[in-house]
Design an enzyme around this catalytic site. Structure first.
Site, PDB file in Angstrom:
ATOM      1  N   GLY A  15      25.342  34.650  40.046  1.00 50.90           N
ATOM      2  CA  GLY A  15      24.414  35.401  39.192  1.00 50.90           C
ATOM      3  C   GLY A  15      24.931  36.761  38.769  1.00 50.90           C
ATOM      4  N   PHE A  16      25.700  37.404  39.631  1.00 53.38           N
ATOM      5  CA  PHE A  16      26.137  38.763  39.311  1.00 53.38           C
ATOM      6  C   PHE A  16      27.560  39.010  39.795  1.00 53.38           C
ATOM      7  CE2 PHE A  16      21.570  38.690  39.621  1.00 53.38           C
ATOM      8  CZ  PHE A  16      21.175  39.375  38.474  1.00 53.38           C
ATOM      9  N   GLY A  17      28.290  39.819  39.024  1.00 52.87           N
ATOM     10  CA  GLY A  17      29.610  40.252  39.456  1.00 52.87           C
ATOM     11  C   GLY A  17      29.480  41.424  40.409  1.00 52.87           C
ATOM     12  N   MET A  41      25.223  31.675  32.178  1.00 50.37           N
ATOM     13  CA  MET A  41      23.989  31.775  32.977  1.00 50.37           C
ATOM     14  C   MET A  41      22.778  31.648  32.064  1.00 50.37           C
ATOM     15  SD  MET A  41      25.001  35.050  35.294  1.00 50.37           S
ATOM     16  CE  MET A  41      26.632  35.248  36.011  1.00 50.37           C
ATOM     17  N   MET A  72      31.532  28.922  46.105  1.00 49.61           N
ATOM     18  CA  MET A  72      31.083  30.285  45.773  1.00 49.61           C
ATOM     19  C   MET A  72      31.198  31.166  47.017  1.00 49.61           C
ATOM     20  SD  MET A  72      30.325  30.463  42.556  1.00 49.61           S
ATOM     21  CE  MET A  72      29.690  32.149  42.602  1.00 49.61           C
ATOM     22  N   HIS A 107      38.127  32.513  33.222  1.00 53.94           N
ATOM     23  CA  HIS A 107      36.854  32.069  33.789  1.00 53.94           C
ATOM     24  C   HIS A 107      35.696  32.633  32.968  1.00 53.94           C
ATOM     25  CE1 HIS A 107      34.462  30.680  37.297  1.00 53.94           C
ATOM     26  NE2 HIS A 107      33.706  31.758  37.093  1.00 53.94           N
ATOM     27  N   HIS A 166      32.245  28.040  33.875  1.00 53.60           N
ATOM     28  CA  HIS A 166      31.390  27.956  35.073  1.00 53.60           C
ATOM     29  C   HIS A 166      29.934  27.970  34.627  1.00 53.60           C
ATOM     30  CE1 HIS A 166      30.073  30.094  39.089  1.00 53.60           C
ATOM     31  NE2 HIS A 166      29.558  28.878  38.960  1.00 53.60           N
ATOM     32  N   SER A 209      35.670  41.855  38.804  1.00 52.30           N
ATOM     33  CA  SER A 209      35.794  43.309  38.958  1.00 52.30           C
ATOM     34  C   SER A 209      37.207  43.729  39.332  1.00 52.30           C
ATOM     35  CB  SER A 209      34.836  43.818  40.033  1.00 52.30           C
ATOM     36  OG  SER A 209      33.575  43.241  39.857  1.00 52.30           O
ATOM     37  N   SER A 221      37.642  36.553  35.590  1.00 52.43           N
ATOM     38  CA  SER A 221      36.284  36.333  35.095  1.00 52.43           C
ATOM     39  C   SER A 221      35.902  37.420  34.101  1.00 52.43           C
ATOM     40  CB  SER A 221      35.294  36.345  36.259  1.00 52.43           C
ATOM     41  OG  SER A 221      33.974  36.366  35.750  1.00 52.43           O
ATOM     42  N   ASP A 235      35.131  32.018  44.138  1.00 52.73           N
ATOM     43  CA  ASP A 235      34.592  32.899  43.089  1.00 52.73           C
ATOM     44  C   ASP A 235      33.588  33.849  43.717  1.00 52.73           C
ATOM     45  OD1 ASP A 235      33.535  34.015  40.774  1.00 52.73           O
ATOM     46  OD2 ASP A 235      32.581  32.158  40.069  1.00 52.73           O
ATOM     47  N   MET A 246      26.244  28.058  35.233  1.00 49.45           N
ATOM     48  CA  MET A 246      25.171  28.343  36.201  1.00 49.45           C
ATOM     49  C   MET A 246      23.870  28.129  35.439  1.00 49.45           C
ATOM     50  SD  MET A 246      26.958  31.654  37.908  1.00 49.45           S
ATOM     51  CE  MET A 246      28.116  31.783  36.571  1.00 49.45           C
ATOM     52  N   GLY A 306      33.708  38.364  44.742  1.00 47.14           N
ATOM     53  CA  GLY A 306      34.240  39.357  45.677  1.00 47.14           C
ATOM     54  C   GLY A 306      35.719  39.195  45.977  1.00 47.14           C
ATOM     55  N   ASP A 330      31.599  32.721  32.683  1.00 43.71           N
ATOM     56  CA  ASP A 330      30.350  32.499  33.407  1.00 43.71           C
ATOM     57  C   ASP A 330      29.190  32.316  32.437  1.00 43.71           C
ATOM     58  OD1 ASP A 330      31.074  32.748  36.234  1.00 43.71           O
ATOM     59  OD2 ASP A 330      31.672  34.791  35.689  1.00 43.71           O
TER      60      ASP A 330
HETATM   61  C1  DX5 Z   1      29.134  35.328  39.750  1.00 40.74           C
HETATM   62  C2  DX5 Z   1      30.196  34.768  38.859  1.00 40.74           C
HETATM   63  C3  DX5 Z   1      31.553  35.299  39.092  1.00 40.74           C
HETATM   64  C4  DX5 Z   1      31.693  36.788  38.899  1.00 40.74           C
HETATM   65  C5  DX5 Z   1      32.683  37.271  39.916  1.00 40.74           C
HETATM   66  O1  DX5 Z   1      28.009  34.551  39.652  1.00 40.74           O
HETATM   67  O2  DX5 Z   1      30.274  33.366  39.025  1.00 40.74           O
HETATM   68  O3  DX5 Z   1      32.528  34.611  38.339  1.00 40.74           O
HETATM   69  O4  DX5 Z   1      32.129  37.161  37.619  1.00 40.74           O
HETATM   70  O5  DX5 Z   1      32.761  38.650  39.860  1.00 40.74           O
HETATM   71  P1  DX5 Z   1      33.483  39.527  40.962  1.00 40.74           P
HETATM   72  O6  DX5 Z   1      34.917  39.066  41.003  1.00 40.74           O
HETATM   73  O7  DX5 Z   1      33.290  40.903  40.460  1.00 40.74           O
HETATM   74  O8  DX5 Z   1      32.780  39.253  42.265  1.00 40.74           O
HETATM   75 ZN    ZN Z   2      31.941  32.324  38.054  1.00 36.47          ZN
END
Ligand code: DX5
Ligand code: ZN
Length: 214
Positions: free
Chosen positions: A140-142, A35, A135, A31, A64, A196, A7, A173, A66, A175, A33
């Site tokens: 929303g956040f990495g 948003m 999910m 991937h 993806h 990450s 991602s 997707d 969102m 963590g 994202d």
């Molecule tokens: C979160 C995204 C993910 C995100 C995952 O909303 O959909 O794709 O980038 O990031 P990590 O792998 O750091 O959890």
């Molecule tokens: Zn994603």
């Protein structure tokens, strides 16, 4: 077979192609994202960025979405180079219609489920889908922690797939690292998104290879 989809949300946007090139030889797809600040409380990447990435890599682009109104943006993301379009079942849309639109462009269609949405909600669409994204964090956040409670949902979606659409992919997707990926694969996932873990590491290519080997 395991497919890894790094991602780019965790990449360095000022050096995006440099980071993408680090995973070009090991990743099965990329991937991206998208948003909109409404469906999720964050704004990330839009159509022009996807277009530029597509002009600079041969990687399969896993988009993806969102966003609140996926139906309105399918065509734009397909034209920008998306190979697979994934939208959320919780968005304001008729899922069947969105899936048909994606397929009418000859692209792969996927549906994503937020942590609070039960597996049963996706069952009516399994036959028509190329992939389901379960999910493993709130979208929303990495950089968030993997929710192990989602593994039951992954197993439930895997059993629907066995019954109705055996070649369908199941993606996780949020963590994902070497340990959580193992747990997800055991539960039935075969496509691993990792942000990450891959891009915040010293050696992104080796991180993808570690996941490929699971
Ligand atoms: C979160 C995204 C993910 C995100 C995952 O909303 O959909 O794709 O980038 O990031 P990590 O792998 O750091 O959890
Ligand atoms: Zn994603």
């Amino acid at each position: 077979m395991i497919k890894v989809s790094p991602s780019i949300l965790a990449a360095d946007f000022a050096h995006l192609m440099r980071d993408i090139q680090k995973v070009e030889h090991s990743a099965a797809m990329l991937h991206i994202d998208v948003m909109d600040g409404h469906f999720v409380p964050n704004i990330s990447i839009g159509v022009p960025v996807v277009e530029s990435i597509n002009q600079n890599t041969d990687l399969f682009l896993d988009i993806h979405l969102m966003i609140e109104r996926p139906q309105d943006y399918v065509e734009a993301f397909v034209k920008a180079g998306g190979d697979l379009i994934c939208f959320h079942l919780e968005a304001d849309c008729d899922p069947k219609e969105v899936i048909e639109t994606i397929h009418s462009f000859g692209k792969k269609a996927a549906v994503a489920l937020k942590p609070g949405t039960p597996a049963a909600a996706v069952k009516p669409y399994i036959k028509d889908l190329d992939m389901v994204l379960v999910m493993t964090v709130e979208p929303g956040f990495g950089g968030q922690s993997f929710l192990p409670q989602m593994m039951e949902k992954v197993s439930a979606v895997r059993s629907y797939a066995e019954e109705l659409n055996p070649s369908m992919d199941i993606q996780v997707d949020g963590g994902i690292n070497e340990q959580t990926a193992k747990t997800a694969v055991q539960a039935g996932a075969n496509v691993l998104v990792a942000g990450s873990f891959v891009f915040r590491s010293e050696d992104p290519e080796e991180c993808v290879r570690k996941l490929n080997r699971l």
